[in-house]
Structures are given as C-alpha cells and as structure tokens.
Design an enzyme around this catalytic site. Structure first.
Site, short mmCIF file in Angstrom:
data_model
loop_
_atom_site.label_atom_id
_atom_site.label_comp_id
_atom_site.label_asym_id
_atom_site.label_seq_id
_atom_site.Cartn_x
_atom_site.Cartn_y
_atom_site.Cartn_z
N ASN A 8 54.32 -33.84 -20.55
CA ASN A 8 55.43 -33.85 -19.59
C ASN A 8 55.41 -35.18 -18.83
O ASN A 8 54.42 -35.51 -18.17
CB ASN A 8 55.26 -32.66 -18.62
CG ASN A 8 56.39 -32.59 -17.61
OD1 ASN A 8 56.78 -33.61 -17.03
ND2 ASN A 8 56.92 -31.41 -17.38
N HIS A 11 56.58 -37.20 -14.03
CA HIS A 11 55.99 -37.99 -12.94
C HIS A 11 56.18 -39.50 -13.14
O HIS A 11 56.12 -40.25 -12.17
CB HIS A 11 54.49 -37.70 -12.81
CG HIS A 11 54.19 -36.41 -12.11
ND1 HIS A 11 55.14 -35.47 -11.80
CD2 HIS A 11 53.02 -35.90 -11.66
CE1 HIS A 11 54.57 -34.45 -11.19
NE2 HIS A 11 53.27 -34.68 -11.09
N HIS A 44 61.84 -32.20 -17.35
CA HIS A 44 62.58 -31.19 -16.59
C HIS A 44 63.76 -31.89 -15.93
O HIS A 44 63.56 -32.74 -15.05
CB HIS A 44 61.63 -30.57 -15.54
CG HIS A 44 62.24 -29.45 -14.76
ND1 HIS A 44 61.51 -28.69 -13.87
CD2 HIS A 44 63.50 -28.94 -14.71
CE1 HIS A 44 62.30 -27.77 -13.32
NE2 HIS A 44 63.51 -27.92 -13.81
N ARG A 46 66.27 -31.55 -13.39
CA ARG A 46 66.53 -30.68 -12.24
C ARG A 46 67.96 -30.85 -11.74
O ARG A 46 68.56 -31.92 -11.91
CB ARG A 46 65.57 -31.03 -11.09
CG ARG A 46 64.16 -30.53 -11.32
CD ARG A 46 63.27 -30.86 -10.13
NE ARG A 46 62.01 -30.15 -10.24
CZ ARG A 46 61.80 -28.94 -9.74
NH1 ARG A 46 62.74 -28.32 -9.05
NH2 ARG A 46 60.64 -28.35 -9.91
N ARG A 50 66.00 -35.34 -9.20
CA ARG A 50 65.10 -36.13 -8.35
C ARG A 50 64.11 -36.98 -9.13
O ARG A 50 63.55 -37.91 -8.59
CB ARG A 50 64.38 -35.24 -7.34
CG ARG A 50 63.35 -34.33 -7.95
CD ARG A 50 62.80 -33.45 -6.83
NE ARG A 50 61.67 -32.68 -7.26
CZ ARG A 50 61.41 -31.46 -6.83
NH1 ARG A 50 62.21 -30.89 -5.96
NH2 ARG A 50 60.35 -30.83 -7.25
N GLU A 71 63.02 -28.72 -20.16
CA GLU A 71 62.90 -27.62 -19.19
C GLU A 71 64.14 -27.64 -18.31
O GLU A 71 64.53 -28.70 -17.82
CB GLU A 71 61.69 -27.84 -18.27
CG GLU A 71 60.37 -27.64 -18.91
CD GLU A 71 59.24 -27.94 -17.93
OE1 GLU A 71 59.49 -28.05 -16.71
OE2 GLU A 71 58.13 -28.10 -18.41
N THR A 102 57.58 -26.31 -10.22
CA THR A 102 57.96 -24.95 -10.61
C THR A 102 56.89 -23.98 -10.10
O THR A 102 55.71 -24.17 -10.38
CB THR A 102 58.07 -24.86 -12.15
OG1 THR A 102 58.86 -25.96 -12.60
CG2 THR A 102 58.72 -23.56 -12.57
N GLU A 152 56.49 -19.51 -22.78
CA GLU A 152 55.45 -20.41 -22.28
C GLU A 152 54.78 -19.65 -21.15
O GLU A 152 55.42 -19.33 -20.14
CB GLU A 152 56.04 -21.73 -21.78
CG GLU A 152 54.95 -22.64 -21.21
CD GLU A 152 55.46 -24.00 -20.74
OE1 GLU A 152 56.49 -24.47 -21.25
OE2 GLU A 152 54.81 -24.57 -19.84
N HIS A 192 51.04 -25.47 -17.11
CA HIS A 192 51.13 -25.65 -15.66
C HIS A 192 49.73 -25.70 -15.04
O HIS A 192 48.95 -24.77 -15.18
CB HIS A 192 51.96 -24.58 -14.94
CG HIS A 192 52.68 -25.15 -13.75
ND1 HIS A 192 52.02 -25.46 -12.58
CD2 HIS A 192 53.96 -25.54 -13.59
CE1 HIS A 192 52.90 -25.99 -11.75
NE2 HIS A 192 54.07 -26.06 -12.32
N1 PXP Z 1 55.31 -26.08 -17.95
C1 PXP Z 1 56.34 -25.93 -17.09
C2 PXP Z 1 57.35 -24.86 -17.36
C3 PXP Z 1 56.48 -26.77 -15.98
O1 PXP Z 1 57.51 -26.61 -15.14
C4 PXP Z 1 55.53 -27.80 -15.79
C5 PXP Z 1 55.67 -28.74 -14.63
O2 PXP Z 1 56.84 -29.47 -14.74
C6 PXP Z 1 54.48 -27.92 -16.71
C7 PXP Z 1 54.38 -27.03 -17.76
C8 PXP Z 1 53.43 -28.98 -16.57
O3 PXP Z 1 52.66 -28.71 -15.43
P1 PXP Z 1 51.65 -29.81 -14.90
O4 PXP Z 1 52.45 -30.98 -14.46
O5 PXP Z 1 50.95 -29.11 -13.78
O6 PXP Z 1 50.73 -30.15 -16.04
#
Ligand code: PXP
Length: 238
Positions: A8, A11, A44, A46, A50, A71, A102, A152, A192
């Site tokens: 992901n 960031h 993601h 949003r 952002r 996402e 999330t 997931e 997550h």
């Molecule tokens: N899965 C989902 C559905 C998420 O919303 C996120 C965060 O955007 C992640 C996984 C990844 O989480 P993390 O950034 O804590 O690794």
C-alpha cells in the site's frame, strides 16, 4: 506457497501532499515496490482525496505490471470511477471523514443489500471484489452472501494488542475467520497494522493468499533510504 505481498503506497502520496507538490511520486514508488518483489500495489482513493488522487489511480492503472487493488467506499461516485478505470481488484472498506486510518471492517451484515448491489456492479465490470471485514463469523458469512470473491481480514486488533493474551485471542479469531471463509468458498487476504515483527504468524495461517501492508514498509523505506539521500545532498555541496 508463500503468501503474496500487496504494498500500500498511500503514505508516499501523504508525504507529497504535506507540501502539495509533485514529489515523492507514488507512481515511481509503485515501480520500485514491484522491482522489490511486490505482488500487487494497493491504494485507497478517499472521498476527500487527502493522499491518493484520481490522477494517481489512472496512471497506476497504466503503469502497474502486477495487480492494482483499489480500496474504496461503496459509494455511487467511487463505483463509477472504478467501473471506468477498471483496477484488477476493488476492496470495499468503510470510510469516515476524520479517521486517521480505516478503523475496522465494513458492516456488511448491516448493509447487505447496498453492498451486494455494489459487488454485483463491480463484478459485472470485470473487477474482482474483496470486502474488508473484521474476523467475525457474522461478517464473513455476510460477505459471502454479498457475492464477494475475497475477504480481507482486518488484522488491526491483533497488531494493536498490548498483552500476549489479547494477541492470542485476536489471532485465534483471524485463524477461525480464514477457515470459515474458505469453507464458504471465499478467497482470503488480510491486512492492517502488520509490520516486520508481527507479520509471520499471520503469513503462516493456511489459505491466506495475500497480505496488504503499507505503513510499516513506507516507514522503513524512509529510514533505510535516509543515509543515501543525505550523502547525495552532501556531494552536491562540495
Ligand atoms: N488493508 C486495508 C483495507 C487498509 O485500509 C489498510 C490501510 O490503508 C491496509 C490494509 C494497510 O494497513 P497498514 O498501512 O497499517 O499496513
């Protein structure tokens, strides 16, 4: 077979948006993540845009060579965008305007008709659909009823557990949810809060195909890249 890794890159866009500028470029981060062995790229989009922007989604759809997992909330606007851009996979997530990240799985059971309609439209558009759910049998069964291809499983409570007892209890819920999902014919991903210290027990759960990891990878990338970045700037100052 080893569990797959979806990276992901939200960031990276968050750092870019700290200055509303053009760097760091999330598209470049996706390419480098793939060179590092990522099996997929996750973003993601949003409602408030952002971090990831529409332009990132469209460019990533062209550039990503593995699989692009989008996402998104199951809103009309987002469904239209997904059907137009056609990422390989959509993961439906809950979304609150002021949340830092999330906060938990989608309440599929409480919104079954709405979610099922969204799943059907996305699948008709040729998109694989996953639903982010807590490791709760009620929600796993509802995801099946809604027609999802994947769930997931939310690993956030496992990751945030402060005692060994709590962590074990959360882990057991994830193992059981993964088993139930497979018994129902669902495919299973998880994610997550996973990091370099807590990922291995999750990676060893039978049948989990892919882990989505963002924060810990981007956080590490900033630190392992810092020395070289400073060295390069020092060279320019000579
Ligand atoms: N899965 C989902 C559905 C998420 O919303 C996120 C965060 O955007 C992640 C996984 C990844 O989480 P993390 O950034 O804590 O690794």
């Amino acid at each position: 077979m080893a569990v797959k890794l979806g990276v992901n890159i939200d960031h990276v866009a968050t750092v870019r948006e700290a200055r509303k500028t053009v760097e760091p470029e999330p598209i470049a981060a996706a390419v480098l993540a793939e060179l590092g062995g990522a099996d997929g790229i996750t973003i993601h989009l949003r409602a408030d845009r952002r971090h990831i922007k529409d332009r990132d989604l469209r460019l990533l759809r062209q550039v990503v060579k593995t699989r692009l997992n989008l996402e998104m909330a199951a809103t009309e606007g987002m469904i239209k965008i997904a059907l137009e851009v056609k990422p390989h996979q959509v993961t439906l997530v809950p979304e609150k305007p002021n949340e830092v990240t999330t906060e938990g799985g989608l309440d599929v059971e409480g919104n079954l008709e709405h979610i099922a309609q969204a799943v059907e439209r996305l699948k008709r558009g040729g998109i694989t659909v996953s639903i982010f759910v807590d490791p709760d049998p009620v929600q796993v069964k509802a995801a099946k009823e809604a027609g999802a291809d994947f769930i997931e499983i939310h690993t956030g409570l496992y990751a945030d557990a402060t005692t060994e007892e709590e962590r074990k209890a959360e882990y057991k819920k994830i193992v059981e949810a993964a088993q139930l999902a497979q018994n129902l014919g669902l495919r299973v991903n998880a994610g997550h809060g996973l990091n370099y210290r807590n990922v291995q027990p999750i990676a060893s759960i039978p049948g989990i195909e892919e882990l989505n990891i963002g924060h810990s990878i981007v956080a590490r990338a900033v630190l392992v890249g810092m020395e070289r970045a400073v060295r390069e700037m020092k060279e320019l100052l000579k």
